[in-house]
Design an enzyme around this catalytic site. Structure first.
Site, PDB file in Angstrom:
ATOM      1  N   SER A 149       0.811  -1.221   0.000  1.00 34.35           N
ATOM      2  CA  SER A 149       0.000   0.000   0.000  1.00 34.35           C
ATOM      3  C   SER A 149       0.843   1.269   0.000  1.00 34.35           C
ATOM      4  O   SER A 149       0.344   2.350  -0.321  1.00 34.35           O
ATOM      5  CB  SER A 149      -0.932   0.004   1.215  1.00 34.35           C
ATOM      6  OG  SER A 149      -0.187  -0.043   2.421  1.00 34.35           O
ATOM      7  N   HIS A 150       2.135   1.165   0.368  1.00 34.58           N
ATOM      8  CA  HIS A 150       3.015   2.330   0.392  1.00 34.58           C
ATOM      9  C   HIS A 150       4.119   2.238  -0.661  1.00 34.58           C
ATOM     10  O   HIS A 150       5.050   3.041  -0.653  1.00 34.58           O
ATOM     11  CB  HIS A 150       3.661   2.473   1.773  1.00 34.58           C
ATOM     12  CG  HIS A 150       2.724   2.940   2.835  1.00 34.58           C
ATOM     13  ND1 HIS A 150       1.711   2.152   3.322  1.00 34.58           N
ATOM     14  CD2 HIS A 150       2.628   4.116   3.506  1.00 34.58           C
ATOM     15  CE1 HIS A 150       1.044   2.815   4.260  1.00 34.58           C
ATOM     16  NE2 HIS A 150       1.580   4.005   4.382  1.00 34.58           N
ATOM     17  N   LEU A 196       6.362   5.048   8.039  1.00 34.25           N
ATOM     18  CA  LEU A 196       6.972   5.773   9.154  1.00 34.25           C
ATOM     19  C   LEU A 196       7.990   4.910   9.889  1.00 34.25           C
ATOM     20  O   LEU A 196       9.037   5.393  10.333  1.00 34.25           O
ATOM     21  CB  LEU A 196       5.887   6.247  10.119  1.00 34.25           C
ATOM     22  CG  LEU A 196       6.347   7.146  11.263  1.00 34.25           C
ATOM     23  CD1 LEU A 196       6.908   8.468  10.735  1.00 34.25           C
ATOM     24  CD2 LEU A 196       5.191   7.415  12.230  1.00 34.25           C
ATOM     25  N   THR A 208      -5.146   9.569  10.225  1.00 30.76           N
ATOM     26  CA  THR A 208      -4.856   8.248  10.786  1.00 30.76           C
ATOM     27  C   THR A 208      -3.611   8.291  11.675  1.00 30.76           C
ATOM     28  O   THR A 208      -3.387   7.399  12.473  1.00 30.76           O
ATOM     29  CB  THR A 208      -4.662   7.215   9.670  1.00 30.76           C
ATOM     30  OG1 THR A 208      -3.677   7.702   8.744  1.00 30.76           O
ATOM     31  CG2 THR A 208      -5.964   6.993   8.925  1.00 30.76           C
ATOM     32  N   GLU A 218      -4.989   1.147   3.093  1.00 33.82           N
ATOM     33  CA  GLU A 218      -5.570  -0.178   2.895  1.00 33.82           C
ATOM     34  C   GLU A 218      -6.995  -0.068   2.362  1.00 33.82           C
ATOM     35  O   GLU A 218      -7.435  -0.891   1.545  1.00 33.82           O
ATOM     36  CB  GLU A 218      -5.548  -0.962   4.207  1.00 33.82           C
ATOM     37  CG  GLU A 218      -4.166  -1.329   4.695  1.00 33.82           C
ATOM     38  CD  GLU A 218      -3.461  -2.311   3.784  1.00 33.82           C
ATOM     39  OE1 GLU A 218      -4.153  -3.062   3.053  1.00 33.82           O
ATOM     40  OE2 GLU A 218      -2.221  -2.325   3.785  1.00 33.82           O
ATOM     41  N   LYS A 250      -9.253   5.392  23.086  1.00 33.44           N
ATOM     42  CA  LYS A 250      -7.807   5.281  23.297  1.00 33.44           C
ATOM     43  C   LYS A 250      -7.063   5.524  21.990  1.00 33.44           C
ATOM     44  O   LYS A 250      -6.021   6.178  21.956  1.00 33.44           O
ATOM     45  CB  LYS A 250      -7.458   3.911  23.872  1.00 33.44           C
ATOM     46  CG  LYS A 250      -7.975   3.706  25.291  1.00 33.44           C
ATOM     47  CD  LYS A 250      -7.569   2.346  25.853  1.00 33.44           C
ATOM     48  CE  LYS A 250      -8.085   2.182  27.277  1.00 33.44           C
ATOM     49  NZ  LYS A 250      -7.697   0.864  27.838  1.00 33.44           N
ATOM     50  N   ARG A 291       5.468 -13.102  18.400  1.00 38.56           N
ATOM     51  CA  ARG A 291       6.594 -12.537  17.649  1.00 38.56           C
ATOM     52  C   ARG A 291       6.772 -11.076  18.027  1.00 38.56           C
ATOM     53  O   ARG A 291       5.837 -10.406  18.476  1.00 38.56           O
ATOM     54  CB  ARG A 291       6.382 -12.671  16.145  1.00 38.56           C
ATOM     55  CG  ARG A 291       5.197 -11.888  15.598  1.00 38.56           C
ATOM     56  CD  ARG A 291       5.145 -11.966  14.082  1.00 38.56           C
ATOM     57  NE  ARG A 291       4.051 -11.146  13.556  1.00 38.56           N
ATOM     58  CZ  ARG A 291       2.846 -11.580  13.306  1.00 38.56           C
ATOM     59  NH1 ARG A 291       2.540 -12.841  13.541  1.00 38.56           N
ATOM     60  NH2 ARG A 291       1.913 -10.770  12.837  1.00 38.56           N
ATOM     61  N   LEU A 292       7.972 -10.589  17.824  1.00 37.06           N
ATOM     62  CA  LEU A 292       8.265  -9.186  18.094  1.00 37.06           C
ATOM     63  C   LEU A 292       7.655  -8.307  17.014  1.00 37.06           C
ATOM     64  O   LEU A 292       7.564  -8.707  15.849  1.00 37.06           O
ATOM     65  CB  LEU A 292       9.777  -8.955  18.124  1.00 37.06           C
ATOM     66  CG  LEU A 292      10.541  -9.545  19.298  1.00 37.06           C
ATOM     67  CD1 LEU A 292      12.038  -9.403  19.066  1.00 37.06           C
ATOM     68  CD2 LEU A 292      10.139  -8.867  20.605  1.00 37.06           C
ATOM     69  N   PRO A 293       7.240  -7.087  17.363  1.00 38.87           N
ATOM     70  CA  PRO A 293       6.764  -6.162  16.345  1.00 38.87           C
ATOM     71  C   PRO A 293       7.840  -5.939  15.283  1.00 38.87           C
ATOM     72  O   PRO A 293       9.006  -5.706  15.610  1.00 38.87           O
ATOM     73  CB  PRO A 293       6.505  -4.874  17.135  1.00 38.87           C
ATOM     74  CG  PRO A 293       6.246  -5.326  18.532  1.00 38.87           C
ATOM     75  CD  PRO A 293       7.143  -6.512  18.721  1.00 38.87           C
ATOM     76  N   ARG A 297       7.363  -9.734  11.050  1.00 43.74           N
ATOM     77  CA  ARG A 297       6.764 -10.119   9.765  1.00 43.74           C
ATOM     78  C   ARG A 297       7.428  -9.362   8.616  1.00 43.74           C
ATOM     79  O   ARG A 297       7.698  -9.927   7.560  1.00 43.74           O
ATOM     80  CB  ARG A 297       5.265  -9.841   9.786  1.00 43.74           C
ATOM     81  CG  ARG A 297       4.550 -10.195   8.476  1.00 43.74           C
ATOM     82  CD  ARG A 297       3.063  -9.960   8.584  1.00 43.74           C
ATOM     83  NE  ARG A 297       2.458 -10.889   9.535  1.00 43.74           N
ATOM     84  CZ  ARG A 297       1.191 -10.816   9.939  1.00 43.74           C
ATOM     85  NH1 ARG A 297       0.405  -9.858   9.486  1.00 43.74           N
ATOM     86  NH2 ARG A 297       0.709 -11.701  10.798  1.00 43.74           N
ATOM     87  N   ARG A 298       7.710  -8.077   8.838  1.00 44.48           N
ATOM     88  CA  ARG A 298       8.395  -7.304   7.800  1.00 44.48           C
ATOM     89  C   ARG A 298       9.776  -7.893   7.517  1.00 44.48           C
ATOM     90  O   ARG A 298      10.207  -7.969   6.369  1.00 44.48           O
ATOM     91  CB  ARG A 298       8.546  -5.844   8.230  1.00 44.48           C
ATOM     92  CG  ARG A 298       7.252  -5.074   8.287  1.00 44.48           C
ATOM     93  CD  ARG A 298       7.506  -3.612   8.607  1.00 44.48           C
ATOM     94  NE  ARG A 298       6.263  -2.887   8.805  1.00 44.48           N
ATOM     95  CZ  ARG A 298       6.183  -1.587   9.051  1.00 44.48           C
ATOM     96  NH1 ARG A 298       7.291  -0.876   9.120  1.00 44.48           N
ATOM     97  NH2 ARG A 298       5.016  -0.996   9.216  1.00 44.48           N
TER      98      ARG A 298
END
Length: 333
Positions: free
Chosen positions: A46-47, A123, A159, A188, A230, A302-304, A307-308
């Site tokens: 998307s980016h 970002l 956003t 998205e 929040k 999993r850590l943030p 997946r990337r």
């Protein structure tokens, strides 16, 4: 749907050429083409190339100045200010980067504010760039208003994502948190609208404030904040850092990141860099190692950013399958 498989080098070259045709000087086109490559590399479609026709349209209609020259100033030892001059955000970020990171190492903490800027792409890549230099990076960017406050239906803020990256002590990032204040990134929904697909329940409201799964109705309405009030609070925090503190346009006043309507968006970014050595010293890496292991030791967790990272290894080897329809739109841009 037919598609072509492209290498990351080809993707960067394709983006660079399209931006140049639309009027971007090399100093403007280069960093954006590089960012497009990185987005595709990490599977963030998307980016990536999807945005190139939009960038080209904005260059041609004057929402982005293709010959902009960022101006960098340092009003305080730990404060770097960049006027992006209504060019792309990436060249402005690059222009201020050396002074920004040098100040963080000298002072222990420093900030860089960009004004009269534009969409800065993924970002998390900017936060990760700080982590690769051994700094903890915390980044904010605001966007044109598309999210209403909880209980309301008129968009007030964008956003408004924020990103945090932590160094791993070996020239990389141990983890990267990159999330928008909305339930989903607006890009998205734009992608679903272009493909004629429904969106997921809970993503957006229509113009009357009713829940919708129609992507076009969502684009005419407002995004839903993640976690209700929040999420809106997180977005408001980003608006304060990225717009109020930088002197950039509030989301209320920024023109859309899609379509030719309006002048330059004039949005902003605010980056914080912290040198762990100035505070916790070696204890920082010890704490982060233990914290990370407490997550990864759990099956299914999993850590943030993991997946990337997995996408990165696969796509660097295999390349990217790009729909011919998108390639045609880029060629015509």
């Amino acid at each position: 749907m037919t598609a072509r498989n492209l290498s990351l080098d080809s993707i960067e070259e394709l983006a660079q050429e399209a931006l140049a045709r639309a009027g971007a000087a090399p100093a403007q086109a280069g960093p954006v083409a590089r960012a497009t490559r990185l987005a595709e590399r990490d599977g963030i479609r998307s980016h990536g190339l999807m945005y190139v026709p939009v960038y080209a349209e904005h260059l041609r209609c004057g929402k982005v100045m293709g010959d902009a020259e960022p101006e960098v100033s340092q009003p305080r030892p730990g404060a770097v200010r960049v006027d992006a001059a209504h060019g792309f955000a990436h060249p402005g970020i690059d222009a201020g980067w050396p002074a920004f990171t040098a100040a963080a190492r000298k002072q222990g903490v420093a900030a860089m504010a960009l004004t009269r800027s534009y969409n800065c792409g993924v970002l998390g890549h900017h936060a990760e760039r700080l982590a690769e230099e051994g700094l903890v990076g915390l980044c904010f960017t605001n966007a044109p208003a598309s999210m209403a406050p909880t209980g309301g239906h008129r968009p007030v803020i964008g956003t408004n994502p924020f990103a945090l990256a932590v160094p791993d002590g070996a020239g990389g990032a141990r983890l990267v948190i990159d999330q928008s204040a909305s339930a989903i990134a607006k890009s998205e929904i734009v992608l679903r609208a272009r493909q004629g697909e429904k969106i997921e329940p809970g993503w957006a409201l229509d113009a009357l404030g009713n829940p919708t799964e129609d992507a076009e109705a969502a684009l005419a309405g407002s995004m839903r904040p993640a976690g209700g009030q929040k999420g809106f609070g997180a977005g408001l925090m980003v608006e304060i850092f990225a717009a109020a503190l930088t002197g950039a346009n509030l989301g209320l006043d920024a023109s859309p990141f899609s379509g030719p309507q309006g002048g330059p968006p004039g949005t902003g970014q605010f980056f914080l860099a912290v040198d762990p050595a100035a505070f916790a010293g070696e204890a920082f890496d010890v704490a982060m190692t233990r914290l990370a292991q407490s997550i990864t030791a759990q099956e299914g967790a999993r850590l943030p950013g993991a997946r990337r990272a997995a996408n990165r290894a696969r796509i660097e080897a295999e390349g990217v399958s790009v729909p011919q329809e998108l390639l045609d739109r880029i060629a015509a841009a």
